[in-house]
Structure formats: structure tokens, C-alpha cells
Scaffold this active site. Structure first.
Site, mmCIF file in Angstrom:
data_model
loop_
_atom_site.group_PDB
_atom_site.id
_atom_site.type_symbol
_atom_site.label_atom_id
_atom_site.label_comp_id
_atom_site.label_asym_id
_atom_site.label_seq_id
_atom_site.Cartn_x
_atom_site.Cartn_y
_atom_site.Cartn_z
ATOM 1 N N THR A 84 0.822 -1.221 0.000
ATOM 2 C CA THR A 84 0.000 0.000 0.000
ATOM 3 C C THR A 84 0.851 1.264 0.000
ATOM 4 O O THR A 84 0.527 2.245 -0.681
ATOM 5 C CB THR A 84 -0.919 0.010 1.245
ATOM 6 O OG1 THR A 84 -1.851 -1.039 1.100
ATOM 7 C CG2 THR A 84 -1.646 1.320 1.407
ATOM 8 N N SER A 101 1.398 -7.492 -1.058
ATOM 9 C CA SER A 101 2.077 -8.561 -0.301
ATOM 10 C C SER A 101 1.252 -9.838 -0.210
ATOM 11 O O SER A 101 1.756 -10.877 0.201
ATOM 12 C CB SER A 101 2.497 -8.071 1.088
ATOM 13 O OG SER A 101 1.403 -7.965 1.959
ATOM 14 N N THR A 150 1.554 -4.475 4.171
ATOM 15 C CA THR A 150 1.357 -4.845 5.583
ATOM 16 C C THR A 150 0.732 -6.228 5.766
ATOM 17 O O THR A 150 0.905 -6.845 6.806
ATOM 18 C CB THR A 150 0.450 -3.811 6.306
ATOM 19 O OG1 THR A 150 -0.820 -3.773 5.652
ATOM 20 C CG2 THR A 150 1.068 -2.435 6.320
ATOM 21 N N ASP A 151 -0.007 -6.680 4.731
ATOM 22 C CA ASP A 151 -0.794 -7.908 4.936
ATOM 23 C C ASP A 151 0.051 -9.126 5.300
ATOM 24 O O ASP A 151 -0.353 -9.938 6.125
ATOM 25 C CB ASP A 151 -1.644 -8.217 3.695
ATOM 26 C CG ASP A 151 -2.758 -7.191 3.507
ATOM 27 O OD1 ASP A 151 -3.030 -6.442 4.466
ATOM 28 O OD2 ASP A 151 -3.343 -7.141 2.415
HETATM 29 N N1 ASP Z 1 -2.760 -5.299 0.437
HETATM 30 C C1 ASP Z 1 -1.665 -4.465 0.872
HETATM 31 C C2 ASP Z 1 -0.400 -5.297 0.895
HETATM 32 O O1 ASP Z 1 -0.197 -6.042 1.797
HETATM 33 C C3 ASP Z 1 -1.958 -3.891 2.209
HETATM 34 C C4 ASP Z 1 -0.918 -2.946 2.758
HETATM 35 O O2 ASP Z 1 0.183 -2.826 2.300
HETATM 36 O O3 ASP Z 1 -1.258 -2.267 3.755
HETATM 37 O O4 ASP Z 1 0.375 -5.209 -0.028
#
Ligand code: ASP
Length: 334
Positions: A14, A56, A87-88
Site C-alpha cells: 500500500t 504482499s 502490511t498484509d
Molecule cells: N494489500 C496491501 C499489501 O499487503 C496492504 C498494505 O500494504 O497495507 O500489499
């Protein structure tokens, strides 16, 4: 004083996303991210590399090995490393890197954000600035995750909120420190060696299964057949069902006889497993050579098994490596 040299490794997420027709997708490189925090040049000298640009959700264990390889290749040149990441699955990558790069005296910091760096309201700039500050401070060592002011041990991180900036928690272990207004308040300094030990392979044939009441053990049999290890997230302090459709004992026994590794863990977030408490646990613990996660997170158990099973499938050796603490991943046990 000479400024510290940091390698910023972009992987997507993200933090690097822009809005397109199908929603957010990672588009920006680490170089473009850095342009959003120009004042960082007062703190450190940053060189950027972009390894891939993935949400991710699509990051696999082979990508952990690529990140570890990129750090290994340039380890001597830099004082610290920052990996910007979605973050995932950041907690899994943090755990994966903790096993692939052990005892690093230089900090390897993962960070990301809940809102893209181009948004008016965003946690991206703060997290990136904090991560670079930690990486260049000389206060930390080894693999850590920096998010919303928290510094978390790489083997202890978990994403516990899907939307708020306060997205990560440290599970069964204290925070290593905080970053407040650009200053690091350190509580714990992770142990390190003079020279880190690098590994370059992982075995991804590890499955994780969460029990629900009444679950049929066929799923466990299926997963055991197709993988080298199965982690069962049970209830409470742990145990296996004994009702008819759930003859887990025989299923697990057959898997173990076929040379597979089975680890019992709990779906309860805090305080870990203890199979010695109830009948449903003691029965399997006494009679089967299964392993127990105790206070390890499921993310760390997955990554640790992938690291171990890339080296050996010998049961005694697997057990020895599993229970030997790496980066404070397990404190309770045996
Ligand atoms: N879907 C995103 C990822 O993990 C979420 C994030 O980065 O907050 O790439």
C-alpha cells in the site's frame, strides 16, 4: 560525523500504491517513495533498489529469499537496511528474514503503511522516516518491524488491525522500543553476532490449518499428504478432537509415520500453547512425536519450519532446530 548509509529495498504494498480502475495497486519505486521525505537526507544517506512491486498478498517464501539475497550481496556496503513492504504479510516476511539472516549486528527494518504515500492523510511518510531513523541509529540490530512508532522483534510481529494506523502488535514479547518525534526510546537491544549467518533456501511445503468445532479430519489428511509439515491451530492451550469424524489422532499418527512434521499451536493470540494441561492434549503429546509451538506466533512457526525443512527432514534434527531459539522466537517450552 559521517552519515550512515542505508539501503532501501522496495517490494510494493500500500505504501507504494496508487489508485487505478481495480483499486489500489503498487506502482511506486523505493526511489519515488524517498522523494516524499526529502528531509531524510539530514539523517542518513539512502540508496534505493526495487526488487519487485507486489501487493504482499502475492509475496511467497521465494521472495523472502530474494530480499535476503539482496541484503547479503550488499551487506558490507551499508550500515542498515529498510525493506518497504505490504502490511498484509509483512509479519511473515519479517519472520522469514529472521531465519534467513541470523544474528545480524546491522538493523534490517521492515515497514509499510495502511494508506498510500500520495494520500493527503497517510502513515507512509512517518513510518518510512521512522524506519530509516531506526536503521541508521546504531540502537537496533537484527530483523525488526517499525510501524506507527513501535519497534517490534521480527519473529514476534502480527498484523492485528486491518485498517487503523496502529496495525501491528508484538505477540508474547515486549516491544523493543518506540520512535517518538524522530527519537528512539530503546527498551531492548536484540542480541547479535560479529558476522550474521545467511541462509538462502526455504521449503514452502508447510501448511497451516485452523480447527473449528466439528471439523472433519479429512482436511488434515489432505494437507499432510501434500506437504512436509502441518501446523494445527487448535483451541485454547491446545489439543485434538476425539469425536468420530475427527479422529485426528490416527490421521496425525499416519502423517508422522510417513515422515511429516506436525506442530500443534493455538488460535488464541496471547500466552501460547501447553499440551500438558488437558486429556485432549496429553494423549497426543505423550504418544506421538509432535512438536508444540508454545509462545511462538503462527507466522514464526510457518517461517521457521520452512527454514528448517530446507536443511533437513531428520526428525531429531528438526526437533532440535525447532526448539532452539532464534531471534527470541520461543521462550517457553521443553
Ligand atoms: N494489500 C496491501 C499489501 O499487503 C496492504 C498494505 O500494504 O497495507 O500489499
Amino acid at each position: 560525523m559521517q552519515k550512515k548509509k542505508i539501503l532501501l529495498i522496495g517490494t510494493g504494498g500500500t505504501i507504494a500504491s496508487e489508485i487505478g480502475e481495480g483499486g489500489l495497486a503498487p506502482e511506486l519505486t523505493s526511489e519515488q517513495l524517498l522523494r516524499h521525505i526529502p528531509d531524510i537526507s539530514e539523517i542518513c544517506e539512502v540508496e534505493c533498489v526495487q526488487l519487485f512491486s507486489l501487493d504482499s498478498t502475492n509475496i511467497q517464501p521465494k521472495h523472502w529469499a530474494r530480499v535476503a539475497g539482496a541484503i547479503r550481496a550488499r551487506y558490507r556496503e551499508f550500515d542498515g537496511f529498510v525493506v518497504s513492504h505490504g502490511t498484509d504479510t509483512m509479519a511473515y516476511t519479517a519472520a522469514g528474514l529472521s531465519y534467513l539472516i541470523q544474528g545480524s549486528p546491522k538493523p534490517i527494518v521492515l515497514t509499510g503503511a495502511q494508506k498510500p504515500i500520495g494520500f493527503e492523510t497517510t502513515d507512509s511518510k512517518q513510518n518510512l522516516r521512522d524506519a530509516l531513523t531506526v536503521a541508521s541509529s546504531g540502537e537496533m540490530a537484527g530483523v525488526v518491524l517499525v510501524f506507527n512508532g513501535k519497534i517490534i522483534m521480527g519473529t514476534r510481529a502480527r498484523k492485528t488491525r486491518s485498517k487503523s494506523f496502529e496495525a501491528f502488535s508484538s505477540i508474547n514479547y515486549p516491544l523493543l522500543g518506540m520512535v517518538q518525534d524522530g527519537r528512539i526510546i530503546r527498551y531492548i537491544r536484540p542480541e547479535s553476532r560479529a558476522v550474521p549467518q545467511f541462509y538462502d533456501t526455504v521449503n514452502p511445503k508447510v501448511a497451516l490449518m485452523k480447527l473449528i468445532p466439528g471439523a472433519d479430519c479429512d482436511v488434515a489428511a489432505y494437507l499432510l499428504e501434500r506437504n512436509d509439515a502441518l501446523i494445527i491451530e487448535s483451541f485454547g492451550v491446545g489439543g485434538l478432537p476425539t469425536y468420530k469424524a475427527g479422529d485426528y489422532y490416527e490421521t496425525v499418527k499416519a502423517g508422522l509415520e510417513a515422515g511429516k512434521t506436525v506442530v500443534m499451536t493455538t488460535q488464541v493470540e496471547n500466552e501460547g500453547s501447553d499440551l500438558s494441561v488437558y486429556h485432549v492434549g496429553t494423549n497426543i503429546k505423550r504418544n506421538l512425536p509432535i512438536l508444540e509451538a508454545y509462545d511462538m506466533t503462527s507466522e514464526a512457526v510457518c517461517a521457521k519450519l520452512m527454514w528448517i525443512l530446507a536443511q533437513t527432514t531428520d526428525r531429531a534434527w528438526v526437533e532440535e532446530l525447532f526448539y532452539t531459539p532464534v531471534a527470541c522466537d520461543i521462550l517457553m517450552g521443553r
